[in-house]
Design a protein around this motif. Structure first.
Motif, PDB file in Angstrom:
ATOM      1  N   ARG A  22     -18.332  56.884   0.339  1.00  0.00           N
ATOM      2  CA  ARG A  22     -18.278  55.687   1.180  1.00  0.00           C
ATOM      3  C   ARG A  22     -19.144  55.935   2.410  1.00  0.00           C
ATOM      4  NH1 ARG A  22     -14.633  53.284   5.257  1.00  0.00           N
ATOM      5  NH2 ARG A  22     -14.568  51.021   4.916  1.00  0.00           N
ATOM      6  N   LEU A  23     -20.198  55.168   2.554  1.00  0.00           N
ATOM      7  CA  LEU A  23     -21.170  55.391   3.617  1.00  0.00           C
ATOM      8  C   LEU A  23     -21.069  54.312   4.681  1.00  0.00           C
ATOM      9  CD1 LEU A  23     -24.248  56.183   1.338  1.00  0.00           C
ATOM     10  CD2 LEU A  23     -22.671  57.810   2.391  1.00  0.00           C
ATOM     11  N   ARG A  24     -21.408  54.694   5.900  1.00  0.00           N
ATOM     12  CA  ARG A  24     -21.474  53.712   6.986  1.00  0.00           C
ATOM     13  C   ARG A  24     -22.913  53.227   7.109  1.00  0.00           C
ATOM     14  NH1 ARG A  24     -18.500  55.834  11.003  1.00  0.00           N
ATOM     15  NH2 ARG A  24     -16.795  54.511  10.307  1.00  0.00           N
ATOM     16  N   ILE A  25     -23.095  51.915   7.106  1.00  0.00           N
ATOM     17  CA  ILE A  25     -24.421  51.304   7.130  1.00  0.00           C
ATOM     18  C   ILE A  25     -24.451  50.231   8.201  1.00  0.00           C
ATOM     19  CG2 ILE A  25     -26.135  49.997   5.798  1.00  0.00           C
ATOM     20  CD1 ILE A  25     -24.469  51.183   3.295  1.00  0.00           C
ATOM     21  N   LEU A  26     -25.466  50.264   9.036  1.00  0.00           N
ATOM     22  CA  LEU A  26     -25.673  49.224  10.038  1.00  0.00           C
ATOM     23  C   LEU A  26     -26.717  48.242   9.525  1.00  0.00           C
ATOM     24  CD1 LEU A  26     -25.924  51.237  13.391  1.00  0.00           C
ATOM     25  CD2 LEU A  26     -23.878  50.340  12.259  1.00  0.00           C
ATOM     26  N   GLN A  27     -26.406  46.971   9.569  1.00  0.00           N
ATOM     27  CA  GLN A  27     -27.368  45.901   9.326  1.00  0.00           C
ATOM     28  C   GLN A  27     -27.692  45.279  10.677  1.00  0.00           C
ATOM     29  OE1 GLN A  27     -28.823  44.700   6.467  1.00  0.00           O
ATOM     30  NE2 GLN A  27     -27.857  46.221   5.134  1.00  0.00           N
ATOM     31  N   VAL A  28     -28.934  45.361  11.111  1.00  0.00           N
ATOM     32  CA  VAL A  28     -29.318  44.972  12.471  1.00  0.00           C
ATOM     33  C   VAL A  28     -30.334  43.836  12.428  1.00  0.00           C
ATOM     34  CG1 VAL A  28     -30.209  45.772  14.690  1.00  0.00           C
ATOM     35  CG2 VAL A  28     -28.968  47.356  13.194  1.00  0.00           C
TER      36      VAL A  28
END
Length: 387
Positions: A22-28
């Motif tokens: 489970r990865l943390r991903i930022l959508q900016v």
């Protein structure tokens, strides 16, 4: 604002440890509307539905009413032009980025700020993916700033996704190590049309009776080539007056800063163009039109062309940016010149066989349009990569 859209500006939850797989991903994103805003939401929803911890960082105006669930969203103000607030945005992205597997930024402004926040490419650094959605258009200063931002992104992004071949070539020329054409899913498919059925009734107020129906759906902004549209309409109007072309009416659905000037010219030159304003029945308009026309000076992967292909209408479009990639052989492509647009449109309005072939080409191309499964496959390779 949609439920779960904005969780607030605090960073609660950003210190969670990542579960296995489970990865943390930022959508900016910075300022965004239309297709860019829809693509941002698509990316967030797809990755969050895969079980990853996805946080959307974007201005309140972008997040308002945007459904990104099951992703989370937090307001981050990134304006269309450089400002003192950029320092705060970079600092925030640096803090969040340290705990993320990847940052996926949309657009030049968001991409450049994320590049500043994450620093140069190096082993162990948070992965940076930037989707370039637009070509920088404007005066010399605007172009120079845009080129500078493109260069910064090319030097620091692990992957650049470009919505058109020309943007992809620019990124490669600037030294980006890896560039791909971005997948932009088509709108939901409409029921297949029956070519033998009578033409649909025109939506109320769109066209007068007893005229060929021409349609453009576009924001009334410089990029959309409104002067080209009016020039082409003037050429065709002359042909009608000379008896070489049947009467036609050109409906323009959309609004924007160019409306007033366009209305003045339409009135002054008695052009057969009607400004419908913003409409919610674009699909119905396309189904009733004889020809849909795009007169843009540049496009990424225009959703309007995708929607027109879905309806099986004959299409004339300027061959700019990613239009040819989007049309997939389903549109008559012409140079962004008024005479070329007028000639192609005149052929389709006067030659039933040519129009029938164009409609068939559109229906066949619609079968090749990418969907959300295609975007999901690209995101899983591009954003979740471990290199």
């Amino acid at each position: 604002m949609s439920a779960g859209a904005v969780s607030g500006s605090n960073e609660a939850g950003t210190s969670q440890s990542q579960d296995t797989g489970r990865l943390r991903i930022l959508q900016v994103s910075g300022s965004a509307a239309g297709g860019v805003r829809a693509h941002l939401a698509d990316c967030a929803r797809i990755l969050a539905s895969d079980g990853h911890d996805v946080i959307v960082e974007a201005p309140v105006s972008v997040l308002d009413g945007l459904d990104v669930a099951p992703a989370r969203a937090e307001a981050l103000e990134i304006g269309p032009r450089p400002s003192i607030g950029d320092t705060l945005a970079v600092a925030r992205l640096r803090r969040l980025g340290r705990r993320a597997h990847a940052v996926h930024a949309h657009g030049l402004r968001a991409g450049a700020l994320a590049a500043l926040a994450l620093g140069r490419r190096r082993r162990g650094r948070t992965r940076l993916v930037v989707t370039l959605h637009n070509l920088t258009v404007g005066g010399r200063l605007t172009s120079l700033v845009g080129e500078g931002l493109e260069g910064l992104i090319a030097s620091r992004a692990d992957l650049v996704l470009a919505v058109s071949p020309d943007l992809a070539e620019r990124a490669k020329d600037l030294g980006a190590p890896r560039v791909e054409l971005a997948v932009i899913p088509a709108p939901a498919a409409q029921p297949p049309s029956d070519a033998s059925s009578p033409a649909p009734e025109a939506p109320e107020g769109a066209w007068p009776q007893d005229s060929a129906r021409v349609l453009t759906v576009a924001r009334l902004a410089p990029q959309k080539g409104l002067p080209l549209l009016l020039d082409a309409a003037a050429i065709l109007s002359y042909e009608v007056d000379a008896g070489r072309l049947p009467a036609f009416a050109w409906a323009l659905a959309g609004d924007g800063p160019g409306r007033e000037k366009a209305a003045e010219r339409i009135t002054a030159e008695h052009l057969p163009v009607s400004l419908l304003g913003r409409r919610t029945d674009a699909t119905g308009l396309m189904e009733a039109a004889d020809v849909v026309v795009q007169t843009s000076l540049w496009e990424g992967q225009p959703l309007t062309i995708q929607e027109a292909l879905r309806t099986g209408v004959a299409i004339v479009a300027t061959d700019v940016g990613g239009t040819a990639v989007t049309a997939r052989g389903g549109a008559v492509l012409v140079a962004p010149e008024a005479r070329a647009i007028a000639d192609a449109l005149a052929t389709l309005l006067t030659d039933p066989e040519a129009r029938s072939r164009a409609q068939q080409n559109a229906r066949e191309a619609a079968q090749k349009l990418p969907g959300h499964d295609d975007l999901a496959a690209q995101l899983r390779q591009a954003v979740l990569a471990q290199d």
